[in-house]
Design a protein around this motif. Sequence first.
Motif, PDB file in Angstrom:
ATOM      1  N   GLU A  29       0.827  -1.207   0.000  1.00  0.00           N
ATOM      2  CA  GLU A  29       0.000   0.000   0.000  1.00  0.00           C
ATOM      3  C   GLU A  29       0.867   1.265   0.000  1.00  0.00           C
ATOM      4  N   ALA A  30       1.953   1.228   0.780  1.00  0.00           N
ATOM      5  CA  ALA A  30       2.855   2.380   0.838  1.00  0.00           C
ATOM      6  C   ALA A  30       3.572   2.558  -0.502  1.00  0.00           C
ATOM      7  N   ALA A  31       3.993   1.456  -1.122  1.00  0.00           N
ATOM      8  CA  ALA A  31       4.640   1.543  -2.439  1.00  0.00           C
ATOM      9  C   ALA A  31       3.677   2.165  -3.442  1.00  0.00           C
ATOM     10  N   HIS A  32       2.431   1.729  -3.426  1.00  0.00           N
ATOM     11  CA  HIS A  32       1.411   2.290  -4.323  1.00  0.00           C
ATOM     12  C   HIS A  32       1.267   3.795  -4.086  1.00  0.00           C
ATOM     13  N   ALA A  33       1.240   4.215  -2.824  1.00  0.00           N
ATOM     14  CA  ALA A  33       1.094   5.634  -2.498  1.00  0.00           C
ATOM     15  C   ALA A  33       2.290   6.439  -3.007  1.00  0.00           C
ATOM     16  N   PHE A  34       3.496   5.907  -2.871  1.00  0.00           N
ATOM     17  CA  PHE A  34       4.680   6.619  -3.357  1.00  0.00           C
ATOM     18  C   PHE A  34       4.667   6.747  -4.884  1.00  0.00           C
ATOM     19  N   LEU A  90       4.775  10.233  -6.964  1.00  0.00           N
ATOM     20  CA  LEU A  90       5.742  10.528  -8.019  1.00  0.00           C
ATOM     21  C   LEU A  90       5.031  10.976  -9.302  1.00  0.00           C
ATOM     22  N   GLU A  91       3.965  10.274  -9.658  1.00  0.00           N
ATOM     23  CA  GLU A  91       3.213  10.646 -10.857  1.00  0.00           C
ATOM     24  C   GLU A  91       2.551  12.009 -10.678  1.00  0.00           C
ATOM     25  N   ALA A  92       2.069  12.305  -9.490  1.00  0.00           N
ATOM     26  CA  ALA A  92       1.472  13.620  -9.223  1.00  0.00           C
ATOM     27  C   ALA A  92       2.538  14.718  -9.316  1.00  0.00           C
ATOM     28  N   LEU A  93       3.732  14.440  -8.812  1.00  0.00           N
ATOM     29  CA  LEU A  93       4.830  15.396  -8.904  1.00  0.00           C
ATOM     30  C   LEU A  93       5.187  15.663 -10.362  1.00  0.00           C
ATOM     31  N   GLU A  94       5.202  14.613 -11.168  1.00  0.00           N
ATOM     32  CA  GLU A  94       5.476  14.776 -12.597  1.00  0.00           C
ATOM     33  C   GLU A  94       4.419  15.687 -13.240  1.00  0.00           C
ATOM     34  N   LYS A 100       2.667  21.160 -15.308  1.00  0.00           N
ATOM     35  CA  LYS A 100       1.770  22.317 -15.216  1.00  0.00           C
ATOM     36  C   LYS A 100       2.535  23.606 -14.957  1.00  0.00           C
ATOM     37  N   ALA A 101       3.727  23.499 -14.367  1.00  0.00           N
ATOM     38  CA  ALA A 101       4.532  24.682 -14.060  1.00  0.00           C
ATOM     39  C   ALA A 101       5.329  25.175 -15.268  1.00  0.00           C
ATOM     40  N   GLU A 102       5.264  24.446 -16.380  1.00  0.00           N
ATOM     41  CA  GLU A 102       6.060  24.800 -17.556  1.00  0.00           C
ATOM     42  C   GLU A 102       5.694  26.186 -18.077  1.00  0.00           C
ATOM     43  N   VAL A 103       6.730  26.949 -18.435  1.00  0.00           N
ATOM     44  CA  VAL A 103       6.564  28.261 -19.058  1.00  0.00           C
ATOM     45  C   VAL A 103       7.340  28.287 -20.359  1.00  0.00           C
ATOM     46  N   GLU A 104       6.836  29.042 -21.308  1.00  0.00           N
ATOM     47  CA  GLU A 104       7.421  29.103 -22.654  1.00  0.00           C
ATOM     48  C   GLU A 104       8.892  29.518 -22.640  1.00  0.00           C
TER      49      GLU A 104
END
Length: 191
Positions: free
Chosen positions: A150-155, A159-163, A168-172
């Motif tokens: 369960e903890a591995a799944h959460a991590f 990681l995918e959320a961080l990606e 979303k923070a990308e700027v031109e």
Amino acid sequence: MARIKAVFEIDDIETLKLLANPIAMAVVEFLSRPLSATELARKLEVPRTRLYHHLNRLADRGIIKVAATRKVGAIEERLYQVVARTYRASAKLVGSAEFGEQIELVLTAILDATRSELARALQLGVAKLDQRSGLRSTALGRSRVNLAPEAAHAFVAELEALERRMEKAEVEDGAPYALVFTMYPVPVAEE
């Protein structure tokens, strides 16, 4: 910047082999924004004529597209761009016998590209591992811990959320950054 989708799922071995080619992988990495073959050749430091083969094969497989055209003198120049931010092997491909035969090639291409790009960034001083003053922009490490499933799944989800947050923070007009992550269960040697 033209809209690109989040994930492109690779479901055939030929596309996977194409992306394992170091030049094709470098092309894909640079085409997060539209570039011409001339601009791309300059960034990759290779002859433009050498790139057309890769550009055509990547476009035929649907990995990149012509995002726009522009006039340069009397010539109409194509601007290429990736169709997705992330390329992943589909569940169908991962379960195939062919995938098992090609995984070493793919991992080598991805990890070698990361190694050489990071080494170059460190040598040029663009990336700094010891950043005691100023803004931190580089991190490097490896961890190995025992986790409950369960903890591995959460991590993995974090990681995918961080990606996604990074995308979303990308700027031109920002500087390019790469994020490479993997999390996997480690095979345990039998005693």
